[in-house]
Design a protein around this motif. Structure first.
Motif, PDB file in Angstrom:
ATOM      1  N   ALA A 151      10.481  -4.126 -21.857  1.00 39.47           N
ATOM      2  CA  ALA A 151      11.055  -2.785 -21.677  1.00 39.47           C
ATOM      3  C   ALA A 151      10.451  -1.802 -22.676  1.00 39.47           C
ATOM      4  O   ALA A 151      11.163  -1.036 -23.323  1.00 39.47           O
ATOM      5  N   ASP A 152       9.152  -1.797 -22.776  1.00 37.81           N
ATOM      6  CA  ASP A 152       8.438  -0.870 -23.640  1.00 37.81           C
ATOM      7  C   ASP A 152       8.271   0.462 -22.910  1.00 37.81           C
ATOM      8  O   ASP A 152       7.758   0.489 -21.789  1.00 37.81           O
ATOM      9  N   PRO A 153       8.697   1.593 -23.489  1.00 42.24           N
ATOM     10  CA  PRO A 153       8.655   2.867 -22.757  1.00 42.24           C
ATOM     11  C   PRO A 153       7.268   3.244 -22.260  1.00 42.24           C
ATOM     12  O   PRO A 153       7.119   3.724 -21.127  1.00 42.24           O
ATOM     13  N   ASP A 154       6.244   3.034 -23.074  1.00 44.05           N
ATOM     14  CA  ASP A 154       4.888   3.364 -22.632  1.00 44.05           C
ATOM     15  C   ASP A 154       4.455   2.463 -21.480  1.00 44.05           C
ATOM     16  O   ASP A 154       3.744   2.896 -20.557  1.00 44.05           O
ATOM     17  N   HIS A 155       4.862   1.214 -21.539  1.00 47.05           N
ATOM     18  CA  HIS A 155       4.524   0.272 -20.464  1.00 47.05           C
ATOM     19  C   HIS A 155       5.222   0.667 -19.157  1.00 47.05           C
ATOM     20  O   HIS A 155       4.603   0.667 -18.090  1.00 47.05           O
ATOM     21  N   ILE A 156       6.500   1.032 -19.247  1.00 49.32           N
ATOM     22  CA  ILE A 156       7.221   1.465 -18.041  1.00 49.32           C
ATOM     23  C   ILE A 156       6.587   2.732 -17.484  1.00 49.32           C
ATOM     24  O   ILE A 156       6.436   2.888 -16.258  1.00 49.32           O
ATOM     25  N   ALA A 157       6.166   3.629 -18.357  1.00 54.63           N
ATOM     26  CA  ALA A 157       5.487   4.841 -17.895  1.00 54.63           C
ATOM     27  C   ALA A 157       4.188   4.502 -17.175  1.00 54.63           C
ATOM     28  O   ALA A 157       3.831   5.145 -16.167  1.00 54.63           O
ATOM     29  N   ALA A 158       3.463   3.480 -17.659  1.00 52.54           N
ATOM     30  CA  ALA A 158       2.224   3.064 -17.002  1.00 52.54           C
ATOM     31  C   ALA A 158       2.501   2.477 -15.617  1.00 52.54           C
ATOM     32  O   ALA A 158       1.752   2.731 -14.663  1.00 52.54           O
ATOM     33  N   ILE A 159       3.583   1.718 -15.495  1.00 50.42           N
ATOM     34  CA  ILE A 159       3.952   1.178 -14.172  1.00 50.42           C
ATOM     35  C   ILE A 159       4.280   2.321 -13.221  1.00 50.42           C
ATOM     36  O   ILE A 159       3.838   2.340 -12.055  1.00 50.42           O
ATOM     37  N   LEU A 160       5.049   3.297 -13.691  1.00 51.29           N
ATOM     38  CA  LEU A 160       5.419   4.428 -12.840  1.00 51.29           C
ATOM     39  C   LEU A 160       4.186   5.231 -12.428  1.00 51.29           C
ATOM     40  O   LEU A 160       4.084   5.698 -11.286  1.00 51.29           O
ATOM     41  N   ALA A 161       3.218   5.369 -13.334  1.00 48.17           N
ATOM     42  CA  ALA A 161       1.989   6.066 -12.977  1.00 48.17           C
ATOM     43  C   ALA A 161       1.229   5.300 -11.907  1.00 48.17           C
ATOM     44  O   ALA A 161       0.641   5.896 -10.991  1.00 48.17           O
ATOM     45  N   THR A 171       0.851  -1.206   0.000  1.00 48.24           N
ATOM     46  CA  THR A 171       0.000   0.000   0.000  1.00 48.24           C
ATOM     47  C   THR A 171       0.878   1.245   0.000  1.00 48.24           C
ATOM     48  O   THR A 171       1.067   1.865  -1.031  1.00 48.24           O
ATOM     49  N   ASP A 172       1.422   1.601   1.163  1.00 47.01           N
ATOM     50  CA  ASP A 172       2.277   2.786   1.241  1.00 47.01           C
ATOM     51  C   ASP A 172       3.646   2.544   0.621  1.00 47.01           C
ATOM     52  O   ASP A 172       4.277   3.466   0.105  1.00 47.01           O
ATOM     53  N   ARG A 173       4.122   1.290   0.708  1.00 41.99           N
ATOM     54  CA  ARG A 173       5.366   0.867   0.081  1.00 41.99           C
ATOM     55  C   ARG A 173       5.056  -0.325  -0.808  1.00 41.99           C
ATOM     56  O   ARG A 173       4.110  -1.072  -0.552  1.00 41.99           O
ATOM     57  N   LEU A 174       5.852  -0.526  -1.845  1.00 41.99           N
ATOM     58  CA  LEU A 174       5.518  -1.536  -2.839  1.00 41.99           C
ATOM     59  C   LEU A 174       6.678  -2.474  -3.134  1.00 41.99           C
ATOM     60  O   LEU A 174       7.852  -2.121  -2.988  1.00 41.99           O
ATOM     61  N   ALA A 175       6.315  -3.658  -3.577  1.00 45.95           N
ATOM     62  CA  ALA A 175       7.195  -4.524  -4.350  1.00 45.95           C
ATOM     63  C   ALA A 175       6.532  -4.687  -5.712  1.00 45.95           C
ATOM     64  O   ALA A 175       5.304  -4.854  -5.794  1.00 45.95           O
ATOM     65  N   VAL A 176       7.303  -4.603  -6.784  1.00 44.52           N
ATOM     66  CA  VAL A 176       6.787  -4.747  -8.144  1.00 44.52           C
ATOM     67  C   VAL A 176       7.288  -6.073  -8.694  1.00 44.52           C
ATOM     68  O   VAL A 176       8.498  -6.313  -8.751  1.00 44.52           O
ATOM     69  N   LEU A 177       6.348  -6.923  -9.110  1.00 45.44           N
ATOM     70  CA  LEU A 177       6.683  -8.282  -9.520  1.00 45.44           C
ATOM     71  C   LEU A 177       6.527  -8.451 -11.023  1.00 45.44           C
ATOM     72  O   LEU A 177       5.467  -8.160 -11.592  1.00 45.44           O
ATOM     73  N   ASP A 178       7.598  -8.932 -11.679  1.00 50.31           N
ATOM     74  CA  ASP A 178       7.627  -9.200 -13.123  1.00 50.31           C
ATOM     75  C   ASP A 178       7.213  -7.983 -13.940  1.00 50.31           C
ATOM     76  O   ASP A 178       6.092  -7.903 -14.472  1.00 50.31           O
ATOM     77  N   PRO A 179       8.103  -7.007 -14.092  1.00 45.12           N
ATOM     78  CA  PRO A 179       7.743  -5.764 -14.784  1.00 45.12           C
ATOM     79  C   PRO A 179       7.499  -5.915 -16.270  1.00 45.12           C
ATOM     80  O   PRO A 179       7.035  -4.977 -16.921  1.00 45.12           O
ATOM     81  N   GLY A 180       7.793  -7.074 -16.845  1.00 41.05           N
ATOM     82  CA  GLY A 180       7.441  -7.297 -18.246  1.00 41.05           C
ATOM     83  C   GLY A 180       8.444  -6.725 -19.229  1.00 41.05           C
ATOM     84  O   GLY A 180       9.627  -6.541 -18.910  1.00 41.05           O
TER      85      GLY A 180
END
Length: 277
Positions: free
Chosen positions: A49-59, A38-47
């Protein structure tokens, strides 16, 4: 239900997922990226290296601290996005061991994957406000990890919610895959979150079904070789009638994995490309 790539789909107060834009006959709708915490995250399997996809993860991260980026295995639909995500967030990359197989028919490995920490079987780490355990499940790949967190198991490609798992030699090993399925049967998790497909609410039933399917396929291939010796392509065509042409390569690879396991047990032998009893 059709899902929209890049859109965040909440699963619980402390769990959400978003879909990578990489649909295919091998990935279904695409690779699910899971955000744990919630307040802190772990991100699992980011998929990928598509720039739009990485931007969506960051959002989706929305400025929250990321304790670690976790990777189940190094197929290209799972791990390449880890490097740009690490650069953008400063989070360390933890997970499976690196793996490159020179000359392998499996061309889908991420040769640039470079983890900051390799997690071993049974190792527990505190991430995203919870304790996450690495569970080594070789078979789909030799370096495959699942991740357990409470009642949840993030099953990567070892157990999927839309299709059976492809096992591609020489790194993929059918005997190891079946042993890993049995290993998960002995564990307590009650819901699986795979990297492809929907959450699995009755994993024990699915595990029994997957093991039964593999045993039946093994017996079928042994019977086909007993009836008529042949190479992998011929045996696959007999075992998988009316197969979607897009899936022939995957079916041949998985049939080969079964044949190799039968060979290791002394049930079959091969001369050149021909399998016989």
């Amino acid at each position: 239900m059709t899902h929209e790539p890049g859109r965040l789909y909440p699963l619980a107060d402390d769990l959400a997922r978003l879909l990578a834009p990489n649909p295919s006959p091998y990935t279904g709708e695409g690779t699910w990226v899971h955000l744990i915490g919630t307040d802190r995250l772990a991100v699992l399997d980011p998929g990928p290296a598509d720039p739009d996809h990485i931007a969506a993860i960051l959002a989706a991260i929305a400025g929250r601290p990321v304790d670690a980026i976790l990777v189940t295995h190094t197929h290209r639909d799972h791990s390449p996005g880890a490097a740009p995500l690490r650069a953008a967030t400063g989070a360390p990359l933890w997970g499976c061991a690196p793996l490159v197989i020179p000359g392998s028919q499996e061309a889908g490995f991420d040769a640039d994957y470079a983890p900051d920490r390799v997690l071993t079987d049974g190792e527990r780490v505190a991430l995203g406000g919870t304790t996450i355990e690495a569970v080594h499940t070789p078979g789909h790949t030799s370096n495959h990890l699942c991740f357990a967190a409470g009642e949840r198991l993030f099953s990567g490609d070892h157990v999927m919610g839309w299709s059976t798992t492809v096992v591609i030699p020489p790194d993929g090993h059918m005997g190891d895959y079946m042993k890993s399925l049995a290993k998960l049967q002995a564990r307590p998790e009650t819901i699986y979150h795979p990297a492809h497909g929907e959450p699995v609410a009755d994993p024990q039933r699915l595990l029994r079904g997957l093991l039964t399917h593999r045993v039946q396929r093994e017996r079928q291939l042994l019977r086909l070789v007993e009836e008529q010796a042949g190479d992998v392509a011929a045996l696959t065509a007999r075992a998988y009638p009316a197969l979607d042409p897009r899936l022939v390569r995957a079916a041949e690879a998985t049939a080969l994995a079964h044949l190799i396991t039968l060979e290791e047990r002394g049930a079959l032998s091969r001369v050149g490309d021909t399998w016989k009893v």
